[in-house]
Scaffold this motif. Structure first.
Motif, short mmCIF file in Angstrom:
data_model
loop_
_atom_site.label_atom_id
_atom_site.label_comp_id
_atom_site.label_asym_id
_atom_site.label_seq_id
_atom_site.Cartn_x
_atom_site.Cartn_y
_atom_site.Cartn_z
N ILE A 72 16.08 -20.19 12.38
CA ILE A 72 15.73 -18.77 12.50
C ILE A 72 14.40 -18.66 13.22
N ASN A 73 14.35 -17.90 14.31
CA ASN A 73 13.11 -17.66 15.04
C ASN A 73 12.66 -16.23 14.80
N MET A 74 11.37 -16.06 14.50
CA MET A 74 10.86 -14.73 14.18
C MET A 74 9.38 -14.65 14.54
N ALA A 75 8.86 -13.44 14.59
CA ALA A 75 7.44 -13.21 14.86
C ALA A 75 6.74 -12.86 13.57
N VAL A 76 5.41 -13.03 13.56
CA VAL A 76 4.62 -12.62 12.40
C VAL A 76 4.85 -11.13 12.16
N GLY A 77 5.14 -10.78 10.92
CA GLY A 77 5.42 -9.38 10.57
C GLY A 77 6.89 -9.05 10.54
N ARG B 248 18.31 -30.64 -1.32
CA ARG B 248 17.65 -30.61 0.00
C ARG B 248 17.82 -31.96 0.69
N GLU B 249 17.61 -33.03 -0.07
CA GLU B 249 17.71 -34.37 0.50
C GLU B 249 19.12 -34.68 0.98
N GLN B 250 20.11 -34.00 0.42
CA GLN B 250 21.50 -34.21 0.84
C GLN B 250 21.89 -33.33 2.03
N GLY B 251 20.95 -32.52 2.52
CA GLY B 251 21.22 -31.78 3.75
C GLY B 251 21.08 -30.28 3.69
N MET B 252 20.82 -29.70 2.52
CA MET B 252 20.71 -28.24 2.44
C MET B 252 19.29 -27.80 2.78
N VAL B 253 18.96 -27.79 4.07
CA VAL B 253 17.65 -27.36 4.54
C VAL B 253 17.76 -26.89 5.99
N GLY B 254 17.13 -25.76 6.29
CA GLY B 254 17.07 -25.25 7.65
C GLY B 254 15.67 -24.78 7.96
N LYS B 255 15.36 -24.58 9.24
CA LYS B 255 14.01 -24.21 9.68
C LYS B 255 13.89 -22.72 9.98
N ILE B 256 12.70 -22.19 9.69
CA ILE B 256 12.31 -20.85 10.12
C ILE B 256 11.06 -21.03 10.97
N ILE B 257 11.16 -20.76 12.26
CA ILE B 257 10.02 -20.94 13.16
C ILE B 257 9.38 -19.58 13.41
N VAL B 258 8.13 -19.45 12.99
CA VAL B 258 7.41 -18.18 13.08
C VAL B 258 6.38 -18.24 14.20
N GLY B 259 6.45 -17.28 15.11
CA GLY B 259 5.47 -17.17 16.17
C GLY B 259 5.53 -18.30 17.17
N ASP B 260 4.35 -18.83 17.50
CA ASP B 260 4.24 -19.85 18.54
C ASP B 260 4.44 -21.26 18.02
N ALA B 261 4.75 -21.41 16.73
CA ALA B 261 4.94 -22.76 16.18
C ALA B 261 6.12 -23.42 16.87
N PHE C 17 12.12 -12.44 3.17
CA PHE C 17 10.96 -13.27 3.52
C PHE C 17 10.23 -12.62 4.69
N ILE C 18 8.92 -12.39 4.51
CA ILE C 18 8.05 -11.90 5.57
C ILE C 18 6.93 -12.92 5.75
N ALA C 19 6.77 -13.43 6.95
CA ALA C 19 5.73 -14.43 7.19
C ALA C 19 4.46 -13.73 7.68
N GLY C 20 3.34 -14.12 7.08
CA GLY C 20 2.07 -13.54 7.48
C GLY C 20 1.32 -14.35 8.52
N GLU C 21 1.86 -15.51 8.89
CA GLU C 21 1.16 -16.36 9.85
C GLU C 21 2.15 -17.27 10.56
N ASP C 22 1.73 -17.75 11.73
CA ASP C 22 2.56 -18.68 12.48
C ASP C 22 2.77 -19.96 11.66
N GLY C 23 3.88 -20.60 11.88
CA GLY C 23 4.13 -21.87 11.19
C GLY C 23 5.61 -22.17 11.12
N ILE C 24 5.92 -23.34 10.61
CA ILE C 24 7.32 -23.74 10.39
C ILE C 24 7.59 -23.72 8.90
#
Length: 321
Positions: free
Chosen positions: A99-104, A174-187, A156-163
């Motif tokens: 998931i790609n999103m911007a701050v706010g 999680r270790e068995q594969g249930m994990v995905g990324k949320i990329i916020v801003g320029d991260a 979920f609302i991100a207040g800062e850039d990050g992964i």
């Protein structure tokens, strides 16, 4: 002649007793309310505690100033329950979508348990483990997870850039594969830089010796002699290779004899009659935590297979004579 004009207040033993009963009643009612909300009190630290510990809301108090992103996620499992994922298994389209999103911006998660095990959901900054869940992003909990077919939603609302990471918060999933990324801003995800590898030498192919696989046979049933253990580490695949997810794996009991299971692992488990994906409803411990026990008495003779709803590779058998 002089008089002592100071007032003296007195009461009777009966009034004192009534007051003590009232105070005791207040304490009992207050204690009952407090402990009935125990899951709430321990669900997250108070903000002042988090600040003293150097914690960060990581967007829990962020303001929604941007777009709203809808994300539908489904908990799924491979047929052998060794691989877990969101939406699709590894190698298939839409596996653990990023998931790609911007701050706010705000992500609204609609999650559904399309698997046969128990699952729960949350967003974290931690790149491993199941802690650090951001308040407001949770759907169910590890101690009160979604059962097969159940669903829920969170934001979920991100207040800062990050992964950030969305995960199943049941330990081990999680270790068995249930994990995905949320990329916020320029991260951005750092790409591994591979050093130039010299071309491999061409080796003459040698036909490998055929591998002889040792057949694992189910152990002989043993007479029940005390609690059946759910041993440490049984929440991770592997114990099924030696039939040691429940110890002993196969016990025999007399009709009407009480059977007890003891959770000696650090993860929560169930003891559910039937086979993985097909519980038969004869008995079910529900989720019981580390250190807990469950017991059942079976009056009819026959074989009673059972398994863990959270970790379906865990199986055992009770034979009633």
């Amino acid at each position: 002649m002089s008089y002592d004009n100071s007032q003296v207040y007195r009461t009777t033993p009966a009034r004192t007793g009534k007051m003590m009963i009232i105070m005791l009643g207040i304490c009992i009612v207050g204690g009952a309310i407090f402990f009935s909300m125990w899951d709430y009190w321990i669900s997250e630290p108070a903000p002042v505690v988090a600040m003293m510990a150097g914690g960060d809301d990581h967007g829990a108090a962020a303001v929604h100033t941007g777009a709203t992103i809808m994300s539908t996620l489904s908990f799924i499992e491979s047929s052998d329950f060794r691989t877990l994922a969101f939406n699709a298994l590894p190698g298939e389209p839409d596996n653990n979508p990023t998931i790609n999103m911007a701050v706010g911006d705000k992500v609204v998660f609609d999650v559904v348990n399309d698997g046969k095990s128990f699952h729960s959901f949350g967003v974290t900054l931690d790149d491993e483990g199941f802690g650090g869940i951001i308040p407001g992003s949770e759907v169910a909990t590890a101690s009160n997870p979604l059962k097969p077919g159940e669903s829920g939603s969170s934001e979920f609302i991100a207040g800062e850039d990050g992964i950030y990471y969305y995960i199943c918060t049941v330990p081990g999933h999680r270790e068995q594969g249930m994990v995905g990324k949320i990329i916020v801003g320029d991260a951005s995800v750092e790409e591994e830089v591979m050093e130039a590898v010299p071309e491999p030498e061409v080796m003459e192919e040698v036909a490998p010796e055929p591998e002889v696989m040792e057949e694992v046979t189910a152990p002989e049933p043993v007479a029940y002699d005390g609690p059946i253990s759910l041993p440490d580490g049984s929440g991770v695949p592997g114990c099924e290779a030696t039939n040691e997810c429940y110890i002993p794996y196969h016990v025999t009991v007399s009709a009407g004899e009480e059977i007890i299971w003891s959770n000696d692992d650090t993860a929560a488990h169930t003891v559910t009659s039937g086979s993985p994906g097909a519980p038969d409803g004869l008995f079910d411990s529900s989720l019981f935590m580390a250190g807990g026990t469950f017991s059942v008495t079976l009056d009819e003779s026959g074989d009673y297979p059972y398994f863990c709803m959270v970790h379906p590779w865990m199986t055992g058998i009770v034979t009633v004579n």
